[in-house]
Enzyme design. Structure first.
Site, PDB file in Angstrom:
ATOM      1  CG  HIS A  95      -3.143   2.878   8.386  1.00 50.45           C
ATOM      2  ND1 HIS A  95      -2.668   2.183   7.295  1.00 50.45           N
ATOM      3  CD2 HIS A  95      -3.969   3.844   7.888  1.00 50.45           C
ATOM      4  CE1 HIS A  95      -3.187   2.687   6.183  1.00 50.45           C
ATOM      5  NE2 HIS A  95      -3.977   3.697   6.516  1.00 50.45           N
ATOM      6  CB  SER A 144      -3.435   5.262   3.411  1.00 48.95           C
ATOM      7  OG  SER A 144      -4.569   4.452   3.650  1.00 48.95           O
ATOM      8  CG  ASP A 157      -1.338  -0.579   8.745  1.00 50.37           C
ATOM      9  OD1 ASP A 157      -2.534  -0.515   9.093  1.00 50.37           O
ATOM     10  OD2 ASP A 157      -0.841   0.177   7.893  1.00 50.37           O
TER      11      ASP A 157
END
Length: 389
Positions: free
Chosen positions: A246, A152, A217
């Site tokens: 995610h 991320s 996601d």
């Protein structure tokens, strides 16, 4: 109107969410046999785990966990995602260390966990640089034996460091972002106030890049990972986890299976092979050489001329220049680079179309014609052919 710096600082406030309170604390172990080494409360004690405090060039002290695996050949430097710290990720680190058979270094950004300072884009860059230097100096790990892993927002510092290490073994981008602004806005341009411009830095990475992303996601759209994979100079087979979100990709069996395959293949790539690939990628593509032939006023190109001579456009005074090559029977034009002297009369040839035969390596001359040895060539001025050898 807000300036770029003001907008950037506002974007940073929305980008970083350190857990409050931290899920662990760091202290010195003063117990018998502890030797004053650092330990982390809130996580299991393990002799194979080193707790470190690393100084950065920005003045922060970041906490890092180094997990050793005796069977490891490579080391993973893990940059975690947002709203998490080392205490929450400790169990995942242990699983990755065991299943991937690697050493693993994880760290908290400035302002996260027990690390000091404030979270910002520049601080995360300084954080990962300091942790990498620690791996080099304290553990003797070079970039050739290192794989960078960014999840991320951690893809930002990961690609920052990867773009500066040309001999890096590999890079893993897990639910990565193209840039900070592209997460919240569908834009195709990079603005000066944007943060983590991965869309630009991915092009500078010279090592293999594995991209892992979930198709469902809802935080960072799958298109981010797909675009990063397309932009990579040396992309590895991506892993698109169908239905993955995610923060849950580690729960899918394909995750550890594909990641293990990547690690094994990176182990088998030697430094010599990596450097060879880098040198090949830097070499310009070879240019094709075309050979020109002329018939009167029409110019054509031929690629199958056996004499392999590149000639110019005819500049001979004779408009009907028609020279026949005895090697390939193709029509060739006159050389006009300079005037040659006859080896018999030692005078400059008056014909500007002097050429060298690729068979007998002699020149034709319109002055005395005694230096022409090859009977298959004609002089473009007088049009006569020398018969004697």
């Amino acid at each position: 109107m807000l300036s770029g710096c003001t907008v950037s600082s506002l974007a940073a406030r929305f980008a970083f969410f350190p857990p409050e309170p931290a899920t662990y604390a760091v202290r010195k172990d003063e117990a018998c046999g502890g030797g004053g080494r650092l330990v982390a409360s809130g996580v299991p004690r393990d002799a194979a785990v080193d707790v470190l405090l690393v100084d950065t060039r920005k003045g922060s002290k970041v906490v890092a966990f180094y997990l050793r695996n005796p069977a490891a050949r490579l080391t993973v430097l893990y940059s975690h995602g947002n709203a998490a710290d080392l205490g929450q990720l400790y169990d995942l680190f242990v699983q990755l260390k065991v299943n991937l058979k690697v050493n693993l270094m994880g760290y908290d950004y400035s302002g996260y966990g027990a690390s000091t300072g404030k979270p910002s884009e520049e601080n995360t860059y300084a954080d990962i640089e300091a942790v990498y230097q620690c791996l080099e100096t304290e553990y003797g790990i070079s970039q050739e034996d290192l794989i960078l892993y960014g999840q991320s927002v951690g893809s930002g510092p990961t690609l920052h460091l990867a773009s500066r290490l040309p001999r890096l073994r590999g890079v893993v981008l897990h639910s990565a972002i193209l840039s900070g602004l592209r997460v919240v806005c569908h834009v195709n341009f990079t603005f000066c106030f944007d943060i983590y411009k991965n869309v630009k830095k991915i092009k500078k990475v010279k090592s293999p890049v594995l991209v892992i992303h979930g198709t469902d996601d809802d935080v960072v759209n799958w298109s981010h990972g797909n675009e990063l994979w397309k932009l990579a100079r040396e992309p590895y087979d991506p892993l698109w986890i169908k239905g993955g979100g995610h923060c849950n990709l580690e729960l899918y069996p394909d995750f550890i299976r594909h990641l293990s395959k990547f690690i094994r293949e990176m182990e088998n790539i030697t430094t010599k092979t990596r450097l060879k690939k880098i040198r090949q990628s830097l070499q310009p593509a070879p240019k094709k050489v075309h050979h020109r032939a002329s018939t009167g006023t029409t110019t054509t190109f031929t690629t199958n001329c056996c004499c392999r001579i590149r000639v110019r456009k005819p500049s001979c005074r004779c408009p009907g220049c028609n020279l026949s090559c005895g090697c390939c029977s193709g029509l060739m034009s006159c050389f006009s680079s300079r005037l040659f002297k006859c080896s018999t009369c030692f005078s400059s040839c008056s014909c500007r179309g002097c050429f060298k035969c690729p068979t007998c390596f002699s020149f034709s001359c319109s002055c005395c014609r005694s230096c022409l040895k090859c009977p298959t060539f004609k002089c473009c001025c007088c049009g006569s052919c020398r018969d004697e050898q």
